[in-house]
Design a protein around this motif. Structure first.
Motif, mmCIF file in Angstrom:
data_model
loop_
_atom_site.group_PDB
_atom_site.id
_atom_site.type_symbol
_atom_site.label_atom_id
_atom_site.label_comp_id
_atom_site.label_asym_id
_atom_site.label_seq_id
_atom_site.Cartn_x
_atom_site.Cartn_y
_atom_site.Cartn_z
ATOM 1 N N ARG A 10 56.805 -34.438 -39.058
ATOM 2 C CA ARG A 10 58.069 -34.699 -39.209
ATOM 3 C C ARG A 10 58.514 -35.126 -40.636
ATOM 4 O O ARG A 10 57.581 -35.407 -41.581
ATOM 5 C CB ARG A 10 58.450 -36.149 -38.488
ATOM 6 C CG ARG A 10 57.472 -37.255 -38.387
ATOM 7 C CD ARG A 10 57.408 -38.008 -39.564
ATOM 8 N NE ARG A 10 56.781 -39.083 -39.847
ATOM 9 C CZ ARG A 10 56.717 -40.111 -40.628
ATOM 10 N NH1 ARG A 10 57.212 -39.520 -41.906
ATOM 11 N NH2 ARG A 10 56.258 -41.165 -40.638
ATOM 12 N N ALA A 12 60.960 -37.520 -42.957
ATOM 13 C CA ALA A 12 61.817 -38.686 -42.564
ATOM 14 C C ALA A 12 62.465 -39.289 -43.866
ATOM 15 O O ALA A 12 62.027 -40.175 -44.417
ATOM 16 C CB ALA A 12 60.822 -39.587 -41.878
ATOM 17 N N PRO A 13 63.427 -38.668 -44.518
ATOM 18 C CA PRO A 13 64.140 -39.084 -45.570
ATOM 19 C C PRO A 13 64.809 -40.355 -45.272
ATOM 20 O O PRO A 13 65.544 -40.548 -44.200
ATOM 21 C CB PRO A 13 64.914 -37.889 -46.198
ATOM 22 C CG PRO A 13 65.168 -37.043 -44.899
ATOM 23 C CD PRO A 13 64.165 -37.223 -44.097
ATOM 24 N N SER A 14 65.153 -41.102 -46.366
ATOM 25 C CA SER A 14 66.143 -42.078 -46.329
ATOM 26 C C SER A 14 67.104 -41.735 -47.328
ATOM 27 O O SER A 14 67.297 -41.365 -48.186
ATOM 28 C CB SER A 14 65.583 -43.426 -47.079
ATOM 29 O OG SER A 14 64.323 -44.025 -46.343
ATOM 30 N N GLU A 46 66.283 -42.052 -41.887
ATOM 31 C CA GLU A 46 65.624 -43.437 -41.864
ATOM 32 C C GLU A 46 66.876 -44.202 -42.657
ATOM 33 O O GLU A 46 66.534 -44.533 -43.958
ATOM 34 C CB GLU A 46 64.216 -43.515 -42.540
ATOM 35 C CG GLU A 46 63.270 -42.431 -41.934
ATOM 36 C CD GLU A 46 61.849 -43.347 -41.635
ATOM 37 O OE1 GLU A 46 61.611 -43.880 -42.755
ATOM 38 O OE2 GLU A 46 61.219 -42.932 -40.869
ATOM 39 N N TYR A 197 61.235 -51.290 -41.770
ATOM 40 C CA TYR A 197 60.870 -49.999 -41.717
ATOM 41 C C TYR A 197 59.632 -49.682 -41.007
ATOM 42 O O TYR A 197 59.248 -48.706 -40.276
ATOM 43 C CB TYR A 197 60.349 -49.735 -43.356
ATOM 44 C CG TYR A 197 59.393 -48.454 -43.586
ATOM 45 C CD1 TYR A 197 59.732 -47.128 -43.400
ATOM 46 C CD2 TYR A 197 58.325 -48.900 -44.102
ATOM 47 C CE1 TYR A 197 58.951 -46.107 -43.464
ATOM 48 C CE2 TYR A 197 57.098 -48.077 -44.075
ATOM 49 C CZ TYR A 197 57.568 -46.715 -43.698
ATOM 50 O OH TYR A 197 56.645 -45.649 -43.989
ATOM 51 N N VAL A 201 59.471 -46.889 -38.085
ATOM 52 C CA VAL A 201 58.444 -45.598 -38.036
ATOM 53 C C VAL A 201 57.831 -45.567 -36.989
ATOM 54 O O VAL A 201 57.517 -44.483 -36.439
ATOM 55 C CB VAL A 201 57.719 -45.686 -39.504
ATOM 56 C CG1 VAL A 201 56.728 -44.789 -39.475
ATOM 57 C CG2 VAL A 201 58.816 -45.642 -40.542
ATOM 58 N N ARG A 215 52.864 -37.747 -45.529
ATOM 59 C CA ARG A 215 54.003 -38.401 -46.382
ATOM 60 C C ARG A 215 53.142 -38.596 -47.750
ATOM 61 O O ARG A 215 52.008 -38.550 -47.895
ATOM 62 C CB ARG A 215 54.375 -39.767 -45.561
ATOM 63 C CG ARG A 215 53.198 -40.536 -45.318
ATOM 64 C CD ARG A 215 53.874 -41.804 -44.515
ATOM 65 N NE ARG A 215 53.022 -42.775 -44.092
ATOM 66 C CZ ARG A 215 53.118 -43.486 -43.206
ATOM 67 N NH1 ARG A 215 54.136 -43.702 -42.505
ATOM 68 N NH2 ARG A 215 52.036 -44.388 -42.958
ATOM 69 N N LEU A 219 52.675 -44.670 -49.501
ATOM 70 C CA LEU A 219 52.712 -45.316 -48.109
ATOM 71 C C LEU A 219 51.425 -45.490 -47.457
ATOM 72 O O LEU A 219 51.391 -45.776 -46.410
ATOM 73 C CB LEU A 219 53.625 -44.486 -47.247
ATOM 74 C CG LEU A 219 55.100 -44.782 -47.910
ATOM 75 C CD1 LEU A 219 56.098 -43.559 -46.844
ATOM 76 C CD2 LEU A 219 55.731 -46.091 -47.506
HETATM 77 N N1 GLU Z 1 61.692 -42.635 -45.301
HETATM 78 C C1 GLU Z 1 60.648 -42.865 -46.167
HETATM 79 C C2 GLU Z 1 60.964 -42.355 -47.671
HETATM 80 O O1 GLU Z 1 61.736 -41.515 -47.706
HETATM 81 C C3 GLU Z 1 59.612 -42.079 -45.749
HETATM 82 C C4 GLU Z 1 58.717 -42.989 -44.424
HETATM 83 C C5 GLU Z 1 57.660 -42.173 -43.932
HETATM 84 O O2 GLU Z 1 57.251 -41.018 -44.038
HETATM 85 O O3 GLU Z 1 56.994 -42.768 -42.985
HETATM 86 O O4 GLU Z 1 60.241 -42.431 -48.411
#
Ligand code: GLU
Length: 293
Positions: A10, A12-14, A46, A197, A201, A215, A219
């Motif tokens: 996936r 998953a951008p904010s 996100e 968060y 997630v 990612r 993280l």
């Molecule tokens: N939403 C997070 C971001 O944009 C990524 C979170 C994830 O990949 O778990 O940095």
């Protein structure tokens, strides 16, 4: 093969700013890993942080992704529409006895940490000294009944009592030992929202059938929390692949606020899709160092 799960990654951008080349790198990592393995890659917005995320950014980012030809499988999941699912996960954790309400303000936490002489920062930010974990049941009930503002924290030692020492796999770095009691009592539900968060997630990766998470290395430490939550909630255990971050020529992380690297600005300056994609591929080959196409 019968019984084998589809390989699912996936992106998953904010949507808290314009899409930038760092996002494109992350999206390409997720898409490449899925495609190399005959799998699919899903999209998730996100947008839990309502103070920073905006619908307009999400629209513009979706447009930039389409312009770049980066396509994802199925409908995107949008976190702001998932509050019920997060509240259910929170209830499960509360019933398991691994959550407690925390009434401390950020300032109080900073002061408490300074007083106790402990290093106020761990890999996941400020380390909560556990003040509200030690609160008596009567005071806790009274403050909840009074409606005092609070978030919910993971009691990481209790979590470890329940699930023990765990392991997780990073495709680039091998098996990792996960000691739940060392993650700190992170926030799982914020004051203004039934999730943080970390909780969202984990719940959403399960909802989207994700098997492999790609990612950024920033993280990596958070994965210990996520692995612990998967164990506590009885969710499938994932495999991770933490990749490097894009850097500027002087070796600093490319920041979102640096508008020059936004896809919108590159488009406006006349760069083609091929040039933008090639600049990211070139950065990948150069240890992450990105420069203008
Ligand atoms: N939403 C997070 C971001 O944009 C990524 C979170 C994830 O990949 O778990 O940095």
């Amino acid at each position: 093969m019968a019984g084998q799960r589809t390989f699912v990654t996936r992106f998953a951008p904010s949507p808290s700013g314009l899409l930038h080349v760092g996002h494109v790198y992350a999206a390409m990592e997720a898409l490449a890993l899925a495609h190399e393995n005959g799998g699919v890659c899903r999209l998730r917005w996100e947008n839990l942080d309502s103070a920073r995320c905006r619908a307009e950014y999400q629209l513009r980012a979706a447009e930039d992704l389409a312009w770049l030809g980066l396509h994802f499988d199925g409908a995107p999941l949008i976190q702001s529409g998932r509050m019920d699912a997060y509240a259910r996960a929170c209830a499960l954790l509360r019933d398991a006895g691994v959550l407690y309400p925390c009434f401390c303000t950020r300032r109080e936490i900073r002061e408490q940490a300074a007083e106790s002489g402990r290093a106020p920062h761990g890999a996941l930010g400020i380390v909560y000294p556990g003040t509200c974990r030690l609160m008596g049941e009567a005071e806790r009930e009274e403050r909840l009944a009074r409606g005092d503002a609070h978030c919910w924290r993971l009691d990481c030692r209790r979590a470890q009592d329940l699930v023990g020492i765990l392991e997780w796999e990073d495709l680039l770095r091998g098996m990792q030992r996960c000691v739940p009691s060392e993650t700190g009592d992170v926030i799982l539900a914020r004051r203004d929202c039934p999730a943080s968060y970390h909780l969202a997630v984990v719940v959403d990766d399960a909802e989207q059938g994700v098997t492999h998470v790609t990612r950024g290395m920033d993280l990596f430490e958070a994965t210990h929390v996520h692995r612990t939550l998967q164990a506590l909630l009885g969710l499938p255990v994932l495999v991770w692949r933490h990749h490097g971050l894009l850097l500027d020529e002087s070796g600093r992380r490319l920041a979102k606020r640096d508008g020059a690297r936004s896809i919108a600005s590159l488009r406006a300056a006349g760069y083609t899709v091929r040039e933008v994609i090639d600049s990211v591929l070139r950065a990948h080959a150069r240890g992450g160092v990105w420069s203008l196409p």
